[in-house]
Design an enzyme around this catalytic site. Structure first.
Site, PDB file in Angstrom:
ATOM      1  N   ASP A 112       0.813  -1.209   0.000  1.00 43.22           N
ATOM      2  CA  ASP A 112       0.000   0.000   0.000  1.00 43.22           C
ATOM      3  C   ASP A 112       0.852   1.267   0.000  1.00 43.22           C
ATOM      4  O   ASP A 112       1.478   1.599   1.009  1.00 43.22           O
ATOM      5  CB  ASP A 112      -0.891  -0.039   1.246  1.00 43.22           C
ATOM      6  N   SER A 171      -0.045   4.187   2.822  1.00 47.44           N
ATOM      7  CA  SER A 171       0.226   4.118   4.254  1.00 47.44           C
ATOM      8  C   SER A 171       1.684   3.724   4.441  1.00 47.44           C
ATOM      9  O   SER A 171       2.370   3.399   3.467  1.00 47.44           O
ATOM     10  CB  SER A 171      -0.705   3.117   4.953  1.00 47.44           C
ATOM     11  N   ASN A 202       2.922   1.860   7.566  1.00 49.66           N
ATOM     12  CA  ASN A 202       3.182   0.830   8.570  1.00 49.66           C
ATOM     13  C   ASN A 202       2.966  -0.567   8.023  1.00 49.66           C
ATOM     14  O   ASN A 202       2.161  -0.783   7.118  1.00 49.66           O
ATOM     15  CB  ASN A 202       2.271   1.020   9.784  1.00 49.66           C
ATOM     16  N   TRP A 204       1.622  -4.194   9.336  1.00 50.63           N
ATOM     17  CA  TRP A 204       0.956  -4.913  10.421  1.00 50.63           C
ATOM     18  C   TRP A 204       0.333  -6.201   9.891  1.00 50.63           C
ATOM     19  O   TRP A 204      -0.047  -6.296   8.722  1.00 50.63           O
ATOM     20  CB  TRP A 204      -0.095  -4.056  11.138  1.00 50.63           C
ATOM     21  N   TYR A 262      -8.661   3.481   9.159  1.00 48.46           N
ATOM     22  CA  TYR A 262      -8.824   3.475   7.716  1.00 48.46           C
ATOM     23  C   TYR A 262     -10.223   3.993   7.384  1.00 48.46           C
ATOM     24  O   TYR A 262     -11.066   4.151   8.276  1.00 48.46           O
ATOM     25  CB  TYR A 262      -8.638   2.066   7.165  1.00 48.46           C
ATOM     26  N   ASP A 270      -2.046   5.858  -5.087  1.00 50.85           N
ATOM     27  CA  ASP A 270      -2.270   4.936  -3.984  1.00 50.85           C
ATOM     28  C   ASP A 270      -2.644   3.539  -4.462  1.00 50.85           C
ATOM     29  O   ASP A 270      -3.747   3.309  -4.943  1.00 50.85           O
ATOM     30  CB  ASP A 270      -3.371   5.483  -3.074  1.00 50.85           C
ATOM     31  N   THR A 329      -5.839   1.828  -2.861  1.00 53.65           N
ATOM     32  CA  THR A 329      -7.191   2.258  -3.225  1.00 53.65           C
ATOM     33  C   THR A 329      -7.524   1.665  -4.588  1.00 53.65           C
ATOM     34  O   THR A 329      -6.717   1.755  -5.510  1.00 53.65           O
ATOM     35  CB  THR A 329      -7.290   3.795  -3.286  1.00 53.65           C
TER      36      THR A 329
END
Length: 388
Positions: A91, A94, A96, A98, A134, A277, A280
């Site tokens: 992505d 963003s 991070n 996780w 989000y 992005d 998206t």
């Protein structure tokens, strides 16, 4: 000079760039529709349409531009020693990394791979807890560090989040387990080191650049490629058109003009911004111009999106974006989504302007399937070229 650049890039790709094959899962939107929960979910999130665009406060970091209802391009990574495998959404909206924790009790975690910290000899707990919001809900994560592997890339002591709570809808329906962010460090929750920072600091990239290719006819087995450390001229036509990053937060560039068919709209006469992005799926546009574009495209608003006549797609105009003085048209076959004979525009609204007040667009997979995209970290620029 451009020819020399292509030769050098090819050599870099051969010597150390890493290809990650992306798979294309079924749209979360289609899964939720089949389960009979999409309508209620969409009605619910419309109660507060601008919530996802509010600024960050304290330990809450908001990623306003991920549309998980359609994002379904994902690839494989591993974390820990011995490696534990996960499918993640790569992505650029963003920063991070996780994955679900074995301690996560949310229904959304039940059908996904979960990280078992006690099974990794190299895991170091961090202890800090954060909430990442989000557009489709908030994820609560606890930080830790461990070895990250992406094929031949190995990053030791990489900080990442372990989700302890995830919203059931839509994450339960996602094919991916977690998210690996590729945006700027300034967007990272808690100021943690991003995966890209780790790759650069530990000399794991052939060059400080990465690129995406999304297939126009994706399958579950092959949806495209992420290339870490290079670009592949064999996946695009002509030269890359480069646009400088205007704000080192998201991969945000200046949109110089926007046209519908042969008519330049003038919407960007005072400047527009576009965020590139990969997290998206849809193309999003400023709310102020929605009515005009729906009229121009002959679309009608429904509970499932902006519907158009499937039989008239070939007669609809192209949508053209101008970056670096070069026109990048998007054909109607690219921006109209046909789901079993029900056709809707691959467009939604960006509710707020960019931080500098200019109209904001988001270029998601609807656009990126047509244009190979390179993200140059050394020169802070984004390159576009027509995909093969």
């Amino acid at each position: 000079m451009k020819g020399l650049l292509v030769v050098l890039v090819c050599l870099q790709l051969a010597q150390g760039a890493v290809r990650i094959s992306l798979r294309k899962g079924e749209s979360i939107r289609d899964k939720m529709r089949a389960a009979g929960v999409l309508g209620d979910y969409l009605r619910h999130i419309k109660f507060d349409p601008v919530k996802k665009y509010q600024p960050s406060k304290g330990s809450v970091v908001r990623e306003p531009i991920t549309n998980h209802l359609d994002s379904s391009y994902f690839g494989e990574i591993s974390i820990g020693e011995p490696p534990q495998k996960f499918s993640v959404l790569f992505d650029t909206g963003s920063s991070n990394l996780w994955v679900p924790s074995v301690d996560c009790k949310s229904p959304a975690c039940f059908n996904h791979a979960k990280f078992k910290a006690n099974d990794s000899a190299t895991f170091t707990p961090g202890g800090q807890s954060y909430t990442v919001s989000y557009g489709s809900g908030a994820v609560t994560i606890v930080l830790g560090s461990d070895t990250l592997r992406i094929q031949s890339i190995t990053v030791t002591n990489q900080e990442f989040g372990l989700s302890e709570d995830e919203p059931t809808q839509p994450f339960y329906f996602a094919d991916f387990d977690g998210i690996l962010g590729l945006a700027y460090p300034s967007l990272a929750v808690g100021g943690t080191a991003t995966p890209l920072e780790g790759m650069l600091e530990q000399n794991q990239l052939a060059e400080p650049i990465f690129s995406f290719y999304f297939s126009r006819q994706p399958t579950y087995e092959y949806g495209g490629e992420l290339i870490l450390g290079g670009i592949d001229p064999g996946l695009f036509q002509g030269d890359l058109v480069w646009a400088p990053v205007t704000q080192e937060f998201y991969w945000q560039v200046a949109l110089e003009q926007f046209a519908i068919g042969q008519s330049v709209t003038g919407w960007c006469s005072q400047g527009c911004q576009a965020i590139v992005d990969t997290g998206t799926f849809l193309l999003t546009m400023p709310q102020d111009y929605l009515e005009s574009i729906l009229e121009a495209l002959g679309a009608q608003e429904t509970s499932y999106g902006y519907a158009v006549d499937c039989n008239g797609i070939q007669d609809m105009p192209a949508l053209t974006f101008v970056f670096g003085g070069v026109q990048l048209p998007l054909s109607p076959s690219a921006y109209v989504l046909n789901s079993n004979g029900y056709c809707t525009l691959g467009i939604e609204v960006t509710y707020l302007p960019s931080p500098d007040g200019q109209p904001l667009w988001i270029l998601g997979n609807v656009f990126l399937k047509e244009y190979y995209t390179a993200f140059d970290m050394a020169n802070n620029r984004v390159g576009f070229a027509l995909s093969v």
